[in-house]
Design a protein around this motif. Sequence first.
Motif, mmCIF file in Angstrom:
data_model
loop_
_atom_site.group_PDB
_atom_site.id
_atom_site.type_symbol
_atom_site.label_atom_id
_atom_site.label_comp_id
_atom_site.label_asym_id
_atom_site.label_seq_id
_atom_site.Cartn_x
_atom_site.Cartn_y
_atom_site.Cartn_z
ATOM 1 N N GLN A 1 72.601 2.168 -16.103
ATOM 2 C CA GLN A 1 72.821 1.077 -17.057
ATOM 3 C C GLN A 1 71.980 -0.171 -16.794
ATOM 4 O OE1 GLN A 1 75.067 1.439 -19.684
ATOM 5 N NE2 GLN A 1 75.577 3.502 -19.047
ATOM 6 N N LYS A 2 70.925 -0.060 -16.019
ATOM 7 C CA LYS A 2 70.065 -1.207 -15.761
ATOM 8 C C LYS A 2 68.970 -1.293 -16.826
ATOM 9 C CE LYS A 2 67.003 -3.300 -12.309
ATOM 10 N NZ LYS A 2 66.363 -3.126 -10.973
ATOM 11 N N VAL A 3 68.818 -2.460 -17.445
ATOM 12 C CA VAL A 3 67.750 -2.684 -18.424
ATOM 13 C C VAL A 3 66.458 -2.984 -17.661
ATOM 14 C CG1 VAL A 3 66.940 -4.093 -20.343
ATOM 15 C CG2 VAL A 3 69.380 -3.534 -20.164
ATOM 16 N N VAL A 4 65.470 -2.107 -17.788
ATOM 17 C CA VAL A 4 64.221 -2.282 -17.042
ATOM 18 C C VAL A 4 63.072 -2.740 -17.944
ATOM 19 C CG1 VAL A 4 64.856 -0.666 -15.230
ATOM 20 C CG2 VAL A 4 63.705 0.184 -17.296
ATOM 21 N N TRP A 5 63.294 -2.726 -19.238
ATOM 22 C CA TRP A 5 62.292 -3.228 -20.192
ATOM 23 C C TRP A 5 63.031 -3.592 -21.472
ATOM 24 C CZ3 TRP A 5 61.038 -1.843 -25.160
ATOM 25 C CH2 TRP A 5 59.863 -2.404 -25.684
ATOM 26 N N GLU A 6 62.569 -4.681 -22.113
ATOM 27 C CA GLU A 6 63.213 -5.073 -23.362
ATOM 28 C C GLU A 6 62.254 -5.893 -24.212
ATOM 29 O OE1 GLU A 6 67.358 -7.066 -25.053
ATOM 30 O OE2 GLU A 6 66.864 -7.241 -22.914
ATOM 31 N N TYR A 7 62.324 -5.659 -25.504
ATOM 32 C CA TYR A 7 61.641 -6.500 -26.471
ATOM 33 C C TYR A 7 62.690 -7.064 -27.412
ATOM 34 C CZ TYR A 7 59.164 -8.064 -30.592
ATOM 35 O OH TYR A 7 58.722 -8.828 -31.640
ATOM 36 N N GLN A 8 62.722 -8.397 -27.547
ATOM 37 C CA GLN A 8 63.641 -9.049 -28.462
ATOM 38 C C GLN A 8 62.861 -9.574 -29.654
ATOM 39 O OE1 GLN A 8 65.775 -11.984 -26.125
ATOM 40 N NE2 GLN A 8 67.195 -10.449 -25.344
ATOM 41 N N ALA A 9 63.231 -9.100 -30.834
ATOM 42 C CA ALA A 9 62.533 -9.487 -32.062
ATOM 43 C C ALA A 9 62.876 -10.919 -32.449
ATOM 44 C CB ALA A 9 62.919 -8.531 -33.187
ATOM 45 N N PRO A 10 62.059 -11.540 -33.289
ATOM 46 C CA PRO A 10 62.386 -12.884 -33.786
ATOM 47 C C PRO A 10 63.684 -12.862 -34.601
ATOM 48 C CG PRO A 10 60.091 -12.312 -34.246
ATOM 49 C CD PRO A 10 60.760 -11.058 -33.780
ATOM 50 N N GLU A 11 64.236 -14.036 -34.850
ATOM 51 C CA GLU A 11 65.439 -14.125 -35.669
ATOM 52 C C GLU A 11 65.145 -13.651 -37.097
ATOM 53 O OE1 GLU A 11 67.236 -17.956 -35.605
ATOM 54 O OE2 GLU A 11 67.481 -17.990 -33.429
ATOM 55 N N LYS A 12 66.178 -13.162 -37.756
ATOM 56 C CA LYS A 12 66.106 -12.676 -39.138
ATOM 57 C C LYS A 12 65.095 -11.541 -39.275
ATOM 58 C CE LYS A 12 67.566 -17.088 -41.130
ATOM 59 N NZ LYS A 12 67.246 -18.172 -42.102
#
Length: 297
Positions: free
Chosen positions: A79-90
């Motif tokens: 359950q460890k997050v090793v990579w992530e991309y967070q998109a812009p709002e909306k």
Amino acid sequence: MKLPFIVFAVIFSAWSATSLFAARPILCCDYSGRVTILSATGEIEWQVEAKNPQDCWQLPNGNILFAYVAGAKEVTRDQKVVWEYQAPEKVECHACQPLPDGNVLVVECGTSRIIEVDRAGKIAKEIKLVTKPEVKLHNQFRGTRKTADGHFLVCFKGESKIVELDGEGKVLREVPVPGDPHEVVQLANKNLLITCGDGHKVVEVDPAGKTVWELNENDLPGNTLRLMAGCHRLPNGNTIFANYLGHGHMGEQAQFFELTPDKKVVWAFEDKGRFKTINQVMALDDKGDVTKGEVLR
């Protein structure tokens, strides 16, 4: 978690029974809020919560990559997050794909673009997409894949078409399809396998755009096609299809099934107690390398 009972039927043409397990280990997305690994006997082996997940992959290192409405994540089995991309709002994200160079492809509704994101979470490449202004954000795009030759295949959900672009974003062709396409897979023979969402249909088209195989709404007795979403073409030639049961059909029938080319159901999975709206599947006994395009989904 052991199941209280199991019913299994080997290849049958009429839906006389439905298995509670998939006969294969399966990775799946339930749009209601989680990504799950199921054993071949239906036990939950791994699970993580996610808001509206829509695409998922098991990577060669065993980690799970998935797209959810606000971006994409790679998560280990502990359950460890090793990579992530967070998109812009909306912005909504409904597809992702691991690429050979380690980057991850993500398609964004709202910004109308395909991006390739590196291991540091930075955008390494951007391809702009042009959609009709009247198409609402949620309906812009679904399944998106980069092919071995560097082209992009995009489901323009709200415009009922598949668009192929070259590596720089130039439109090479458009393939009109019935309904609102949710997945497009380029097969080994270069045909495209396309699930048509609420068109209640699946089609396979050749490079000239001719339909060479189709699965229609009532072709499978007892298992009406609802919203046809994710799919996985297996090495044996069969295909697993996710039959999304939202839009008023929750709990009515099997949630995904394996089908032969001559439309015989090998097995079907139904578990309305633990799952609601499964929209994507990957068979984990397909040993191809997903980063090299060896898994057709």
